[in-house]
Design a protein around this motif. Structure first.
Motif, short mmCIF file in Angstrom:
data_model
loop_
_atom_site.label_atom_id
_atom_site.label_comp_id
_atom_site.label_asym_id
_atom_site.label_seq_id
_atom_site.Cartn_x
_atom_site.Cartn_y
_atom_site.Cartn_z
N ALA A 66 -8.40 -19.18 -52.59
CA ALA A 66 -8.35 -17.71 -52.59
C ALA A 66 -8.71 -17.20 -51.19
O ALA A 66 -9.86 -16.92 -50.89
CB ALA A 66 -9.33 -17.15 -53.62
N SER A 67 -7.71 -17.12 -50.31
CA SER A 67 -7.97 -16.61 -48.96
C SER A 67 -6.86 -15.64 -48.58
O SER A 67 -5.76 -15.70 -49.14
CB SER A 67 -8.00 -17.76 -47.95
N GLU A 68 -7.16 -14.79 -47.64
CA GLU A 68 -6.15 -13.82 -47.17
C GLU A 68 -4.97 -14.56 -46.51
O GLU A 68 -3.85 -14.09 -46.54
CB GLU A 68 -6.77 -12.81 -46.19
N GLU A 69 -5.26 -15.75 -45.92
CA GLU A 69 -4.18 -16.53 -45.30
C GLU A 69 -3.22 -17.02 -46.40
O GLU A 69 -2.01 -16.97 -46.25
CB GLU A 69 -4.73 -17.75 -44.55
N GLN A 70 -3.80 -17.49 -47.48
CA GLN A 70 -2.96 -17.98 -48.58
C GLN A 70 -2.13 -16.85 -49.19
O GLN A 70 -1.01 -17.04 -49.63
CB GLN A 70 -3.85 -18.64 -49.66
N LYS A 71 -2.73 -15.63 -49.18
CA LYS A 71 -2.06 -14.48 -49.79
C LYS A 71 -1.04 -13.87 -48.82
O LYS A 71 -0.94 -12.66 -48.71
CB LYS A 71 -3.15 -13.44 -50.16
N SER A 72 -0.33 -14.72 -48.09
CA SER A 72 0.60 -14.13 -47.14
C SER A 72 2.01 -14.68 -47.37
O SER A 72 2.19 -15.78 -47.90
CB SER A 72 0.15 -14.37 -45.70
N TYR A 73 2.97 -13.88 -46.97
CA TYR A 73 4.38 -14.12 -47.25
C TYR A 73 4.82 -15.57 -46.97
O TYR A 73 5.34 -16.26 -47.84
CB TYR A 73 5.19 -13.12 -46.43
N LEU A 74 4.54 -16.02 -45.74
CA LEU A 74 5.04 -17.35 -45.38
C LEU A 74 4.34 -18.46 -46.17
O LEU A 74 4.95 -19.48 -46.49
CB LEU A 74 4.91 -17.58 -43.87
N GLN A 75 3.05 -18.23 -46.48
CA GLN A 75 2.30 -19.26 -47.24
C GLN A 75 2.79 -19.37 -48.67
O GLN A 75 2.45 -20.33 -49.37
CB GLN A 75 0.80 -18.91 -47.26
N LEU A 76 3.55 -18.39 -49.13
CA LEU A 76 4.01 -18.45 -50.53
C LEU A 76 5.26 -19.31 -50.69
O LEU A 76 5.55 -19.75 -51.80
CB LEU A 76 4.26 -17.04 -51.07
N ALA A 77 5.96 -19.56 -49.57
CA ALA A 77 7.19 -20.36 -49.67
C ALA A 77 6.94 -21.71 -50.34
O ALA A 77 7.63 -22.07 -51.31
CB ALA A 77 7.83 -20.51 -48.30
N PRO A 78 5.91 -22.49 -49.90
CA PRO A 78 5.68 -23.78 -50.58
C PRO A 78 5.30 -23.61 -52.05
O PRO A 78 5.61 -24.48 -52.87
CB PRO A 78 4.52 -24.40 -49.79
N VAL A 79 4.63 -22.51 -52.39
CA VAL A 79 4.25 -22.30 -53.79
C VAL A 79 5.50 -22.07 -54.63
O VAL A 79 5.65 -22.62 -55.73
CB VAL A 79 3.27 -21.08 -53.91
N ILE A 80 6.44 -21.28 -54.09
CA ILE A 80 7.70 -21.03 -54.82
C ILE A 80 8.46 -22.35 -54.98
O ILE A 80 8.99 -22.66 -56.05
CB ILE A 80 8.54 -19.98 -54.06
N GLU A 81 8.44 -23.14 -53.91
CA GLU A 81 9.14 -24.42 -53.96
C GLU A 81 8.53 -25.31 -55.06
O GLU A 81 9.26 -25.93 -55.84
CB GLU A 81 9.02 -25.11 -52.60
N THR A 82 7.19 -25.34 -55.12
CA THR A 82 6.53 -26.15 -56.14
C THR A 82 6.90 -25.66 -57.54
O THR A 82 7.19 -26.46 -58.44
CB THR A 82 4.99 -26.09 -55.96
N LEU A 83 6.89 -24.33 -57.72
CA LEU A 83 7.21 -23.77 -59.04
C LEU A 83 8.61 -24.18 -59.47
O LEU A 83 8.83 -24.65 -60.60
CB LEU A 83 7.13 -22.24 -58.99
N ILE A 84 9.55 -24.02 -58.55
CA ILE A 84 10.93 -24.37 -58.91
C ILE A 84 11.02 -25.88 -59.16
O ILE A 84 11.64 -26.34 -60.12
CB ILE A 84 11.92 -23.89 -57.82
N GLY A 85 10.30 -26.64 -58.30
CA GLY A 85 10.26 -28.10 -58.47
C GLY A 85 9.68 -28.50 -59.82
O GLY A 85 10.00 -29.54 -60.37
#
Ligand SMILES: NC(=O)c1ccc[n+]([C@@H]2O[C@H](COP(=O)([O-])OP(=O)(O)OC[C@H]3O[C@@H](n4cnc5c(N)ncnc54)[C@H](O)[C@@H]3O)[C@@H](O)[C@H]2O)c1
Ligand SMILES: [Zn+2]
Length: 360
Positions: A66-85
């Protein structure tokens, strides 16, 4: 104990239910369907490791810091990739467990994946339980610019267990209490007296805390149902926030949000006192409660010019005036365009230096 506090929030997006439960961890397991994905605060996982293990072994999950860095647009790309994966589909749900940071990430993903998927939120910080869980706002950061991207997409259900706050550091509890004080002051005199009376007990009595949380959400619910998209009445909840945001940014977020808002409300009250909107006794009463809440978190030196500069950056300003919420007393907040002239800056200087205000 809990059931009578449950309620529904009406929303143009979709109505949603808020439930209070006695065992939040068991409730997560009850809600999580076989193909749902649990998006969970990593620190929360490490604290409740042994109780969460069977749940996390049985379900797809993503643990995030839970960090402001994690809550940022570019940091979400790997999360979306994991979800789709993980084969996450439109008919699956996101089960989001954490504070405001994980909530903002969860809401953003749920709103945008496949044009919207269902999500259930289990808030685990006081700030998320008493405030951010309802209202439907989500904002994520873009680079160093905070809360720039977002939308309104409330959870489909919110499940609150104040017992999960036992592991929260005291400073985070007081930050949440600052946010609650703000709702109670905006609400009116009776609520102000209520939170003054219960403040101390809330720190170590779940039943008292649960009642305060439920009331805080009721105060917010009444307003967001009238003005869900922040065009009118909801602006009054900005009380303490324009000043609070300036304090957060000038202390590089060392001062937590609800503590900065506690200071911000005191400055709004101080300016209201100087402008003759409130009298000294009511100012002192509010000051005493706010001072209790920020106790031990010093602002340190804040440069007047930088402070005015930060206030001017607020997106609600028009022209050279700074739009703030002032007060004629609890329940009587009003929007005011504060002209920044020498008298106003003198008052702000006095407040920042603590000269007029020994408690600051
Ligand atoms: N969407 C909204 O309406 C809204 C409203 C207000 C704030 N916010 C956002 O919320 C964020 C702040 O939220 P927050 O104050 O809840 O902070 P947070 O989510 O960062 O959590 C604070 C800390 O507490 C930890 N934590 C979470 N639950 C815990 C628990 N039960 N026990 C121990 N530690 C725990 C987290 O890991 C983190 O270190 C900001 O990014 C802010 O912009 C959003
Ligand atoms: Zn706030």
């Amino acid at each position: 104990m809990s059931e009578c506090m449950d309620f529904t929030v009406r929303s143009a997006v979709h109505d949603y239910r808020v439930r209070f439960v006695d065992d939040g961890l068991a409730a997560i397991a009850d809600y999580a369907g076989a193909d749902d994905v649990i998006l969970i605060d990593e620190k929360f996982v490490s604290i409740y490791k042994s109780r969460l293990r069977p749940l996390l072994e049985a379900h797809k999950h993503i643990a995030l810091i839970a960090s402001e860095e994690q809550k940022s647009y570019l940091q979400l790309a790997p999360v979306i990739e994991t979800l789709i994966g993980k084969n996450f589909r439109k008919n699956n749900r996101l089960i989001v467990v954490g504070g405001g940071v994980i909530q903002d990430i969860g809401a953003f993903l749920a709103a945008n994946l496949y044009r919207g998927v269902q999500w259930i939120f289990f808030p685990t910080t006081l700030l998320a339980q008493c405030d951010s869980c309802i209202g439907g706002k989500s904002s994520i950061n873009f680079g160093r610019y905070k809360n720039q991207l977002g939308n309104f997409y409330p959870p489909h259900e919110i499940v609150i267990d104040p017992g999960l706050l036992d592991s929260l550091p005291e400073l985070d509890v007081r930050s949440g209490l600052g946010e609650m004080i703000h709702f109670y002051l905006v609400s009116g005199l009776e609520d102000f007296h209520r939170i003054m009376a219960d403040y101390e007990r809330a720190l170590n009595d779940h039943t008292v805390l649960q009642k305060l949380i439920a009331r805080s959400l009721q105060i917010k619910k009444r307003v967001i149902e009238i003005d869900e998209f922040d065009r009118g009445e909801r602006l009054l909840f900005n009380y303490g926030h324009s000043f609070g945001h300036a304090i957060e940014s000038l202390t590089a977020y060392r001062v937590p949000h609800g503590i900065a808002v506690s200071y911000g409300m005191d400055l709004a009250n101080y300016l209201s006192l100087q402008l003759g909107h409130i009298n000294r006794p009511i100012y002192d009463q509010m000051h005493e409660l706010l001072r209790c809440n920020w106790q031990g978190v010093e602002l340190g030196p804040i440069d007047l010019e930088s402070f005015i500069g930060a206030l001017r950056k607020d997106k609600k300003n028009i022209g050279s005036e700074v739009v703030v919420i002032l007060t004629k007393g609890p329940g009587q907040m009003f929007k005011s365009a504060l002209p920044i002239h020498s008298q106003t800056t003198d008052w702000i200087r006095q407040w920042l230096s603590g000269r007029e205000n020994p408690g600051v």
